[in-house]
Design an enzyme around this catalytic site. Structure first.
Site, PDB file in Angstrom:
ATOM      1  CD1 TRP A  32       6.317  -0.518  -1.526  1.00 22.63           C
ATOM      2  CD2 TRP A  32       6.572  -0.640  -3.834  1.00 22.63           C
ATOM      3  NE1 TRP A  32       6.478  -1.908  -1.847  1.00 22.63           N
ATOM      4  CE2 TRP A  32       6.511  -1.957  -3.244  1.00 22.63           C
ATOM      5  CE3 TRP A  32       6.720  -0.417  -5.007  1.00 22.63           C
ATOM      6  CZ2 TRP A  32       6.696  -2.885  -4.172  1.00 22.63           C
ATOM      7  CZ3 TRP A  32       6.840  -1.366  -5.648  1.00 22.63           C
ATOM      8  CH2 TRP A  32       7.086  -2.665  -5.448  1.00 22.63           C
ATOM      9  CG  ASP A  43       1.391   3.702  -4.082  1.00 23.80           C
ATOM     10  OD1 ASP A  43       0.358   2.917  -3.955  1.00 23.80           O
ATOM     11  OD2 ASP A  43       2.678   3.320  -4.324  1.00 23.80           O
ATOM     12  CE  LYS A  52       0.338  -4.077  -2.462  1.00 20.79           C
ATOM     13  NZ  LYS A  52       1.406  -5.215  -2.223  1.00 20.79           N
TER      14      LYS A  52
HETATM   15  N1  PMP Z   1       3.116   0.631  -3.979  1.00 20.72           N
HETATM   16  C1  PMP Z   1       3.208   0.022  -3.079  1.00 20.72           C
HETATM   17  C2  PMP Z   1       2.728   0.719  -1.855  1.00 20.72           C
HETATM   18  C3  PMP Z   1       3.168  -1.463  -3.124  1.00 20.72           C
HETATM   19  O1  PMP Z   1       3.082  -2.123  -2.101  1.00 20.72           O
HETATM   20  C4  PMP Z   1       3.359  -1.962  -4.486  1.00 20.72           C
HETATM   21  C5  PMP Z   1       3.173  -3.594  -4.632  1.00 20.72           C
HETATM   22  N2  PMP Z   1       3.587  -4.485  -3.478  1.00 20.72           N
HETATM   23  C6  PMP Z   1       3.306  -1.061  -5.490  1.00 20.72           C
HETATM   24  C7  PMP Z   1       3.131   0.359  -5.572  1.00 20.72           C
HETATM   25  C8  PMP Z   1       3.589  -2.026  -6.652  1.00 20.72           C
HETATM   26  O2  PMP Z   1       2.383  -2.441  -7.176  1.00 20.72           O
HETATM   27  P1  PMP Z   1       2.198  -3.426  -8.285  1.00 20.72           P
HETATM   28  O3  PMP Z   1       2.849  -4.632  -8.055  1.00 20.72           O
HETATM   29  O4  PMP Z   1       0.720  -3.437  -8.571  1.00 20.72           O
HETATM   30  O5  PMP Z   1       2.475  -2.512  -9.623  1.00 20.72           O
END
Ligand code: PMP
Length: 428
Positions: A167, A239, A263
Protein backbone atom coordinates in the site's frame (compact mmCIF):
# COMPACT_ATOMS: atom_id res chain seq x y z
CA UNK A 1 -23.33 -22.21 13.43
CA UNK A 2 -23.77 -22.40 9.69
CA UNK A 3 -22.74 -20.11 6.90
CA UNK A 4 -25.55 -17.97 5.63
CA UNK A 5 -26.26 -15.29 3.10
CA UNK A 6 -26.80 -11.68 4.01
CA UNK A 7 -30.39 -12.05 2.84
CA UNK A 8 -31.09 -14.94 5.14
CA UNK A 9 -29.65 -13.02 8.08
CA UNK A 10 -31.86 -10.11 7.17
CA UNK A 11 -35.05 -12.09 6.85
CA UNK A 12 -34.57 -14.39 9.80
CA UNK A 13 -36.56 -13.86 12.93
CA UNK A 14 -34.79 -12.05 15.68
CA UNK A 15 -32.14 -14.20 17.35
CA UNK A 16 -31.98 -14.89 21.02
CA UNK A 17 -28.97 -12.60 21.11
CA UNK A 18 -30.98 -9.71 19.72
CA UNK A 19 -33.74 -10.34 22.17
CA UNK A 20 -31.24 -10.19 24.98
CA UNK A 21 -29.61 -7.04 23.68
CA UNK A 22 -30.56 -3.48 24.41
CA UNK A 23 -32.50 -3.27 21.16
CA UNK A 24 -36.23 -3.75 21.29
CA UNK A 25 -36.79 -6.74 18.98
CA UNK A 26 -40.33 -5.64 18.15
CA UNK A 27 -38.86 -2.73 16.21
CA UNK A 28 -36.51 -4.86 14.12
CA UNK A 29 -36.87 -4.54 10.38
CA UNK A 30 -37.05 -8.27 9.52
CA UNK A 31 -40.49 -8.50 11.04
CA UNK A 32 -41.74 -5.82 8.74
CA UNK A 33 -39.86 -7.07 5.71
CA UNK A 34 -40.91 -10.67 6.01
CA UNK A 35 -44.55 -9.76 5.46
CA UNK A 36 -45.61 -9.47 1.82
CA UNK A 37 -47.14 -6.06 2.40
CA UNK A 38 -44.87 -3.54 4.04
CA UNK A 39 -46.31 -2.24 7.25
CA UNK A 40 -46.83 1.46 7.53
CA UNK A 41 -44.20 3.30 9.46
CA UNK A 42 -45.07 3.19 13.11
CA UNK A 43 -47.26 5.88 14.52
CA UNK A 44 -44.46 7.82 16.24
CA UNK A 45 -44.54 11.37 14.94
CA UNK A 46 -41.40 12.76 13.33
CA UNK A 47 -39.71 14.55 16.17
CA UNK A 48 -36.54 16.49 15.66
CA UNK A 49 -35.26 15.39 19.03
CA UNK A 50 -36.31 11.73 18.75
CA UNK A 51 -32.74 10.60 18.17
CA UNK A 52 -31.61 12.13 21.41
CA UNK A 53 -33.66 9.72 23.47
CA UNK A 54 -32.26 6.58 21.82
CA UNK A 55 -30.56 4.26 24.31
CA UNK A 56 -26.82 4.20 23.79
CA UNK A 57 -25.35 1.11 22.19
CA UNK A 58 -24.42 -1.39 24.88
CA UNK A 59 -21.72 -3.66 23.60
CA UNK A 60 -21.99 -7.11 25.08
CA UNK A 61 -19.63 -8.99 22.75
CA UNK A 62 -20.68 -12.46 23.69
CA UNK A 63 -20.39 -15.31 21.25
CA UNK A 64 -21.88 -14.30 17.91
CA UNK A 65 -25.35 -15.55 17.19
CA UNK A 66 -25.49 -18.99 15.69
CA UNK A 67 -26.35 -17.81 12.19
CA UNK A 68 -23.17 -15.74 11.74
CA UNK A 69 -19.72 -16.86 10.65
CA UNK A 70 -16.38 -15.67 11.95
CA UNK A 71 -15.26 -13.45 9.09
CA UNK A 72 -11.48 -12.97 8.90
CA UNK A 73 -11.66 -10.82 5.73
CA UNK A 74 -9.22 -7.95 5.33
CA UNK A 75 -11.91 -5.50 4.29
CA UNK A 76 -14.76 -5.02 3.88
CA UNK A 77 -14.61 -6.79 7.20
CA UNK A 78 -16.65 -7.98 10.11
CA UNK A 79 -18.66 -5.35 11.99
CA UNK A 80 -19.77 -5.43 15.64
CA UNK A 81 -22.94 -7.44 16.02
CA UNK A 82 -24.61 -4.93 18.28
CA UNK A 83 -24.00 -2.24 15.65
CA UNK A 84 -25.53 -4.39 12.91
CA UNK A 85 -28.54 -5.12 15.07
CA UNK A 86 -28.97 -1.47 15.91
CA UNK A 87 -28.77 -0.56 12.23
CA UNK A 88 -31.25 -3.30 11.44
CA UNK A 89 -33.70 -1.99 14.02
CA UNK A 90 -33.40 1.54 12.62
CA UNK A 91 -33.23 0.71 8.94
CA UNK A 92 -36.88 1.17 8.08
CA UNK A 93 -37.73 4.11 10.29
CA UNK A 94 -34.86 5.97 11.87
CA UNK A 95 -35.75 6.83 15.44
CA UNK A 96 -39.37 7.58 14.71
CA UNK A 97 -38.85 10.09 11.91
CA UNK A 98 -40.73 7.92 9.38
CA UNK A 99 -37.87 7.25 6.99
CA UNK A 100 -34.60 5.41 6.64
CA UNK A 101 -31.22 7.16 6.91
CA UNK A 102 -30.82 6.19 3.23
CA UNK A 103 -33.78 8.36 2.32
CA UNK A 104 -32.94 11.48 4.28
CA UNK A 105 -31.79 14.76 2.85
CA UNK A 106 -28.14 15.18 3.68
CA UNK A 107 -28.99 18.76 4.62
CA UNK A 108 -31.92 17.94 6.89
CA UNK A 109 -31.79 18.18 10.67
CA UNK A 110 -31.84 14.41 11.15
CA UNK A 111 -28.75 13.74 9.06
CA UNK A 112 -27.04 16.84 10.45
CA UNK A 113 -27.37 15.33 13.90
CA UNK A 114 -25.98 12.00 12.63
CA UNK A 115 -22.85 13.43 11.00
CA UNK A 116 -22.20 15.85 13.86
CA UNK A 117 -22.42 13.07 16.43
CA UNK A 118 -20.19 10.82 14.33
CA UNK A 119 -17.58 13.57 14.20
CA UNK A 120 -17.77 14.44 17.89
CA UNK A 121 -17.56 10.77 18.91
CA UNK A 122 -14.53 10.26 16.66
CA UNK A 123 -12.95 13.38 18.15
CA UNK A 124 -13.55 11.98 21.63
CA UNK A 125 -12.15 8.55 20.71
CA UNK A 126 -8.92 9.85 19.19
CA UNK A 127 -8.74 13.02 21.30
CA UNK A 128 -8.44 15.01 18.09
CA UNK A 129 -7.19 18.54 18.81
CA UNK A 130 -9.33 21.51 17.74
CA UNK A 131 -6.80 22.63 15.16
CA UNK A 132 -7.56 19.51 13.10
CA UNK A 133 -10.48 19.13 10.69
CA UNK A 134 -12.28 15.80 10.36
CA UNK A 135 -13.58 15.02 6.87
CA UNK A 136 -15.93 12.24 5.76
CA UNK A 137 -15.13 11.64 2.09
CA UNK A 138 -15.52 9.09 -0.71
CA UNK A 139 -13.13 7.43 -3.13
CA UNK A 140 -11.34 5.12 -0.71
CA UNK A 141 -7.83 5.50 0.62
CA UNK A 142 -6.65 5.07 -2.97
CA UNK A 143 -8.01 8.50 -3.81
CA UNK A 144 -5.99 9.92 -0.93
CA UNK A 145 -2.81 8.66 -2.59
CA UNK A 146 -3.41 11.47 -5.13
CA UNK A 147 -5.18 13.97 -2.88
CA UNK A 148 -2.29 14.20 -0.40
CA UNK A 149 0.37 15.40 -2.91
CA UNK A 150 -2.18 17.52 -4.80
CA UNK A 151 -3.06 19.38 -1.61
CA UNK A 152 0.39 19.76 -0.11
CA UNK A 153 2.84 20.11 -3.00
CA UNK A 154 3.73 21.95 -6.15
CA UNK A 155 4.68 19.64 -9.05
CA UNK A 156 8.42 20.08 -8.39
CA UNK A 157 8.33 19.60 -4.63
CA UNK A 158 10.24 16.62 -3.21
CA UNK A 159 8.47 14.39 -0.68
CA UNK A 160 9.65 11.32 1.28
CA UNK A 161 8.00 7.90 1.34
CA UNK A 162 8.86 4.99 3.62
CA UNK A 163 7.61 1.89 1.81
CA UNK A 164 6.90 -1.01 4.15
CA UNK A 165 4.45 -2.88 1.91
CA UNK A 166 2.24 -2.84 -1.16
CA UNK A 167 0.00 0.00 0.00
CA UNK A 168 2.87 2.35 0.74
CA UNK A 169 4.26 1.47 -2.68
CA UNK A 170 0.95 2.29 -4.36
CA UNK A 171 0.82 5.63 -2.53
CA UNK A 172 4.36 6.43 -3.70
CA UNK A 173 3.60 5.53 -7.32
CA UNK A 174 0.49 7.70 -7.40
CA UNK A 175 2.42 10.65 -5.91
CA UNK A 176 4.86 10.47 -8.85
CA UNK A 177 2.15 12.07 -10.99
CA UNK A 178 1.83 15.17 -8.80
CA UNK A 179 5.22 15.87 -7.18
CA UNK A 180 8.72 14.40 -6.87
CA UNK A 181 8.55 11.60 -4.32
CA UNK A 182 11.64 9.73 -3.05
CA UNK A 183 11.53 6.33 -1.45
CA UNK A 184 13.87 6.84 1.51
CA UNK A 185 13.46 3.26 2.72
CA UNK A 186 11.89 0.18 1.15
CA UNK A 187 11.33 -3.24 2.68
CA UNK A 188 10.75 -4.83 -0.72
CA UNK A 189 14.01 -6.80 -0.89
CA UNK A 190 13.10 -8.43 2.44
CA UNK A 191 9.57 -9.16 1.26
CA UNK A 192 8.10 -6.41 3.41
CA UNK A 193 8.68 -8.02 6.79
CA UNK A 194 10.31 -5.08 8.56
CA UNK A 195 9.99 -1.47 9.69
CA UNK A 196 13.22 0.57 9.44
CA UNK A 197 15.13 1.94 12.39
CA UNK A 198 14.19 5.62 12.45
CA UNK A 199 17.74 6.75 13.31
CA UNK A 200 19.08 5.39 10.03
CA UNK A 201 16.54 7.13 7.81
CA UNK A 202 17.95 9.67 5.37
CA UNK A 203 15.10 12.17 5.36
CA UNK A 204 15.26 15.14 2.99
CA UNK A 205 15.01 18.41 4.83
CA UNK A 206 13.36 20.06 1.81
CA UNK A 207 10.67 17.38 1.52
CA UNK A 208 7.11 18.70 1.86
CA UNK A 209 6.07 15.68 3.93
CA UNK A 210 7.04 12.21 5.08
CA UNK A 211 4.51 9.48 4.22
CA UNK A 212 4.05 6.10 5.91
CA UNK A 213 1.47 3.34 5.82
CA UNK A 214 0.89 2.72 9.53
CA UNK A 215 -0.27 -0.86 9.01
CA UNK A 216 0.35 -2.82 5.84
CA UNK A 217 -2.80 -4.88 5.42
CA UNK A 218 -1.32 -7.46 3.04
CA UNK A 219 2.06 -7.99 4.67
CA UNK A 220 1.02 -7.60 8.32
CA UNK A 221 3.69 -5.06 9.26
CA UNK A 222 2.72 -2.29 11.68
CA UNK A 223 4.51 0.81 12.94
CA UNK A 224 4.57 0.62 16.76
CA UNK A 225 5.96 4.13 17.00
CA UNK A 226 6.29 6.89 14.42
CA UNK A 227 9.32 8.59 12.88
CA UNK A 228 9.79 12.27 13.65
CA UNK A 229 9.60 14.12 10.34
CA UNK A 230 12.71 16.17 9.66
CA UNK A 231 11.18 18.22 6.83
CA UNK A 232 10.72 21.96 7.31
CA UNK A 233 7.03 21.78 8.06
CA UNK A 234 7.46 18.73 10.32
CA UNK A 235 4.69 16.99 8.41
CA UNK A 236 4.08 13.28 8.84
CA UNK A 237 1.26 11.70 6.81
CA UNK A 238 -0.14 8.26 7.61
CA UNK A 239 -2.39 5.88 5.78
CA UNK A 240 -4.12 4.25 8.76
CA UNK A 241 -6.74 2.38 6.75
CA UNK A 242 -6.23 -0.95 8.44
CA UNK A 243 -5.45 0.08 12.02
CA UNK A 244 -7.62 3.17 12.37
CA UNK A 245 -9.22 3.32 15.82
CA UNK A 246 -7.59 0.05 16.86
CA UNK A 247 -5.49 1.81 19.53
CA UNK A 248 -4.89 5.34 20.84
CA UNK A 249 -2.88 7.58 18.52
CA UNK A 250 -1.36 10.98 19.24
CA UNK A 251 -2.98 12.86 16.37
CA UNK A 252 -0.84 15.93 17.00
CA UNK A 253 2.18 14.03 15.63
CA UNK A 254 0.59 13.98 12.17
CA UNK A 255 -0.21 16.48 9.44
CA UNK A 256 -2.77 14.14 7.90
CA UNK A 257 -4.20 10.77 8.90
CA UNK A 258 -6.42 9.07 6.36
CA UNK A 259 -8.30 5.79 6.38
CA UNK A 260 -10.87 3.87 4.41
CA UNK A 261 -13.62 2.89 6.84
CA UNK A 262 -14.19 -0.68 5.73
CA UNK A 263 -11.81 -2.45 8.08
CA UNK A 264 -12.32 -1.14 11.58
CA UNK A 265 -15.02 1.50 11.56
CA UNK A 266 -17.75 0.91 9.02
CA UNK A 267 -18.75 -0.15 5.54
CA UNK A 268 -16.80 0.67 2.39
CA UNK A 269 -17.66 3.98 0.76
CA UNK A 270 -16.48 6.29 3.55
CA UNK A 271 -12.94 7.62 3.78
CA UNK A 272 -11.96 9.59 6.84
CA UNK A 273 -9.34 12.33 6.69
CA UNK A 274 -8.01 14.10 9.77
CA UNK A 275 -5.98 17.12 8.70
CA UNK A 276 -4.17 19.90 10.53
CA UNK A 277 -6.05 23.04 9.56
CA UNK A 278 -2.99 25.07 8.54
CA UNK A 279 -2.44 22.57 5.70
CA UNK A 280 -5.74 23.51 4.04
CA UNK A 281 -5.95 25.90 1.12
CA UNK A 282 -2.71 25.20 -0.77
CA UNK A 283 -3.91 22.71 -3.38
CA UNK A 284 -2.42 22.73 -6.88
CA UNK A 285 -4.53 24.61 -9.43
CA UNK A 286 -5.40 21.42 -11.28
CA UNK A 287 -6.84 19.78 -8.16
CA UNK A 288 -10.44 18.69 -8.78
CA UNK A 289 -12.80 20.46 -6.41
CA UNK A 290 -13.69 17.10 -4.84
CA UNK A 291 -10.05 16.36 -4.01
CA UNK A 292 -9.35 19.73 -2.41
CA UNK A 293 -9.53 19.22 1.36
CA UNK A 294 -10.52 22.88 1.80
CA UNK A 295 -13.72 22.25 -0.15
CA UNK A 296 -14.80 19.67 2.39
CA UNK A 297 -13.46 21.43 5.47
CA UNK A 298 -15.31 24.65 4.55
CA UNK A 299 -18.53 22.72 4.04
CA UNK A 300 -18.39 20.31 7.00
CA UNK A 301 -18.15 17.34 4.57
CA UNK A 302 -21.43 18.43 2.94
CA UNK A 303 -20.14 20.14 -0.23
CA UNK A 304 -21.92 17.49 -2.25
CA UNK A 305 -23.95 14.45 -1.23
CA UNK A 306 -21.79 12.50 1.20
CA UNK A 307 -21.99 8.72 1.75
CA UNK A 308 -24.81 9.24 4.25
CA UNK A 309 -25.59 5.67 5.22
CA UNK A 310 -21.92 4.77 5.57
CA UNK A 311 -21.33 7.78 7.81
CA UNK A 312 -24.29 6.74 9.93
CA UNK A 313 -22.78 3.24 10.28
CA UNK A 314 -19.38 4.69 11.23
CA UNK A 315 -21.19 6.77 13.85
CA UNK A 316 -22.71 3.63 15.36
CA UNK A 317 -19.26 2.00 15.45
CA UNK A 318 -17.74 5.05 17.16
CA UNK A 319 -20.52 4.91 19.75
CA UNK A 320 -19.79 1.24 20.29
CA UNK A 321 -16.06 1.87 20.72
CA UNK A 322 -16.73 4.61 23.27
CA UNK A 323 -19.13 2.33 25.12
CA UNK A 324 -16.37 -0.30 25.30
CA UNK A 325 -14.31 2.22 27.24
CA UNK A 326 -12.47 3.92 24.38
CA UNK A 327 -9.37 3.02 22.42
CA UNK A 328 -7.16 2.00 25.37
CA UNK A 329 -9.62 -0.77 26.17
CA UNK A 330 -10.00 -1.66 22.51
CA UNK A 331 -6.21 -1.92 22.17
CA UNK A 332 -6.03 -4.32 25.15
CA UNK A 333 -8.54 -6.61 23.47
CA UNK A 334 -6.67 -6.41 20.18
CA UNK A 335 -3.36 -7.22 21.89
CA UNK A 336 -4.86 -10.28 23.57
CA UNK A 337 -6.30 -11.62 20.32
CA UNK A 338 -3.06 -11.08 18.39
CA UNK A 339 -0.97 -12.59 21.20
CA UNK A 340 -2.79 -15.92 21.24
CA UNK A 341 -2.67 -16.22 17.48
CA UNK A 342 1.04 -15.38 17.13
CA UNK A 343 1.79 -17.69 20.07
CA UNK A 344 0.09 -20.53 18.29
CA UNK A 345 2.05 -19.85 15.10
CA UNK A 346 5.41 -19.51 16.90
CA UNK A 347 4.77 -22.53 19.12
CA UNK A 348 3.94 -24.87 16.25
CA UNK A 349 7.53 -26.10 15.70
CA UNK A 350 7.53 -24.55 12.26
CA UNK A 351 4.27 -26.14 11.12
CA UNK A 352 2.86 -22.59 10.84
CA UNK A 353 5.12 -19.62 10.08
CA UNK A 354 4.74 -15.87 10.18
CA UNK A 355 7.50 -14.16 8.21
CA UNK A 356 7.16 -10.74 9.87
CA UNK A 357 9.80 -9.58 12.37
CA UNK A 358 8.32 -10.08 15.81
CA UNK A 359 8.58 -6.50 17.07
CA UNK A 360 6.55 -5.08 14.18
CA UNK A 361 3.87 -7.70 13.73
CA UNK A 362 0.46 -6.25 13.07
CA UNK A 363 -2.29 -6.52 15.68
CA UNK A 364 -4.80 -6.40 12.85
CA UNK A 365 -3.63 -8.59 9.95
CA UNK A 366 -1.81 -11.82 10.71
CA UNK A 367 -0.26 -13.45 7.63
CA UNK A 368 0.98 -17.01 8.00
CA UNK A 369 2.03 -19.94 5.86
CA UNK A 370 2.26 -23.68 6.28
CA UNK A 371 5.62 -25.44 6.10
CA UNK A 372 3.82 -27.77 3.68
CA UNK A 373 2.16 -25.32 1.25
CA UNK A 374 0.25 -28.16 -0.40
CA UNK A 375 -1.95 -28.25 2.74
CA UNK A 376 -2.98 -24.60 2.57
CA UNK A 377 -6.02 -25.06 0.37
CA UNK A 378 -7.25 -27.81 2.67
CA UNK A 379 -6.69 -25.62 5.72
CA UNK A 380 -8.79 -22.83 4.23
CA UNK A 381 -11.53 -25.21 3.08
CA UNK A 382 -11.81 -27.01 6.40
CA UNK A 383 -11.82 -23.73 8.33
CA UNK A 384 -14.69 -22.47 6.17
CA UNK A 385 -16.65 -25.63 7.00
CA UNK A 386 -16.20 -24.65 10.65
CA UNK A 387 -17.65 -21.20 9.88
CA UNK A 388 -14.28 -19.41 9.80
CA UNK A 389 -14.16 -17.72 6.43
CA UNK A 390 -11.90 -15.49 4.33
CA UNK A 391 -8.62 -16.89 5.62
CA UNK A 392 -6.89 -16.97 2.24
CA UNK A 393 -3.85 -14.69 2.00
CA UNK A 394 -3.81 -11.83 -0.51
CA UNK A 395 -3.36 -13.06 -4.07
CA UNK A 396 0.02 -11.29 -4.29
CA UNK A 397 1.58 -13.17 -1.34
CA UNK A 398 -0.43 -16.39 -0.96
CA UNK A 399 -0.61 -18.39 2.27
CA UNK A 400 -3.17 -17.43 4.85
CA UNK A 401 -4.12 -14.19 6.54
CA UNK A 402 -6.36 -13.74 9.55
CA UNK A 403 -7.64 -10.19 9.84
CA UNK A 404 -8.64 -9.68 13.43
CA UNK A 405 -9.97 -6.14 13.51
CA UNK A 406 -11.75 -4.56 16.48
CA UNK A 407 -15.01 -6.33 15.71
CA UNK A 408 -13.52 -9.84 15.66
CA UNK A 409 -14.44 -11.28 19.04
CA UNK A 410 -11.85 -13.11 21.15
CA UNK A 411 -13.99 -16.23 20.71
CA UNK A 412 -13.29 -16.09 16.95
CA UNK A 413 -9.53 -16.10 17.47
CA UNK A 414 -9.81 -18.82 20.12
CA UNK A 415 -11.79 -20.94 17.72
CA UNK A 416 -9.19 -20.39 14.99
CA UNK A 417 -6.36 -21.33 17.36
CA UNK A 418 -8.18 -24.51 18.43
CA UNK A 419 -8.71 -25.39 14.77
CA UNK A 420 -5.00 -24.78 14.01
CA UNK A 421 -3.97 -27.12 16.86
CA UNK A 422 -6.32 -29.79 15.60
CA UNK A 423 -5.21 -29.35 11.98
CA UNK A 424 -1.57 -29.65 13.00
CA UNK A 425 -2.26 -32.77 15.09
CA UNK A 426 -3.89 -34.40 12.09
CA UNK A 427 -1.16 -33.45 9.60
CA UNK A 428 2.10 -33.24 11.55
N1 PMP B 1 -4.29 1.48 2.22
C1 PMP B 1 -4.38 0.34 2.93
C2 PMP B 1 -3.46 0.15 4.10
C3 PMP B 1 -5.34 -0.62 2.59
O1 PMP B 1 -5.43 -1.74 3.30
C4 PMP B 1 -6.19 -0.39 1.51
C5 PMP B 1 -7.28 -1.37 1.11
N2 PMP B 1 -7.13 -2.64 1.45
C6 PMP B 1 -6.03 0.79 0.78
C7 PMP B 1 -5.09 1.70 1.17
C8 PMP B 1 -6.92 1.09 -0.40
O2 PMP B 1 -8.16 1.39 0.11
P1 PMP B 1 -9.46 1.59 -0.78
O3 PMP B 1 -9.80 0.25 -1.36
O4 PMP B 1 -10.45 2.08 0.20
O5 PMP B 1 -9.13 2.59 -1.82
Amino acid sequence: MAATTPQSIFLKPTSAKAAASSINPSSLAPNTLSTSKPQKPCSIKCAATAHQIQDPIKPTHPLPSEDRVYNFAAGPATLPEDVLLRAQSELYNWRGCGMSVMEMSHRGKEFSSIIQKAESDLRALLEIPDDYAVLFLQGGATTQFAAVPLNLCSPDDPVDYIVTGSWGDKAFKEAQKYCKPNVIWSGKSEKYTKIPSFDDLQQNSDAKYLHICANETIHGVEFKDYPIPKNKGGILIADMSSNFCSKPVDVSKFGIIYAGAQKNVGPSGVTIVIIRKDLLGNAQGITPVMLDYKTHADNSSLYNTPPCYGIYMCGLVFEDLLAQGGLKEVEKKNQKKAEILYQEIDGSDGFFRCPVEKSVRSLMNVPFTLARPELEAEFIKEAAKESMVQLKGHRSVGGMRASIYNAMPLSGVEKLVAFMKDFQARHA
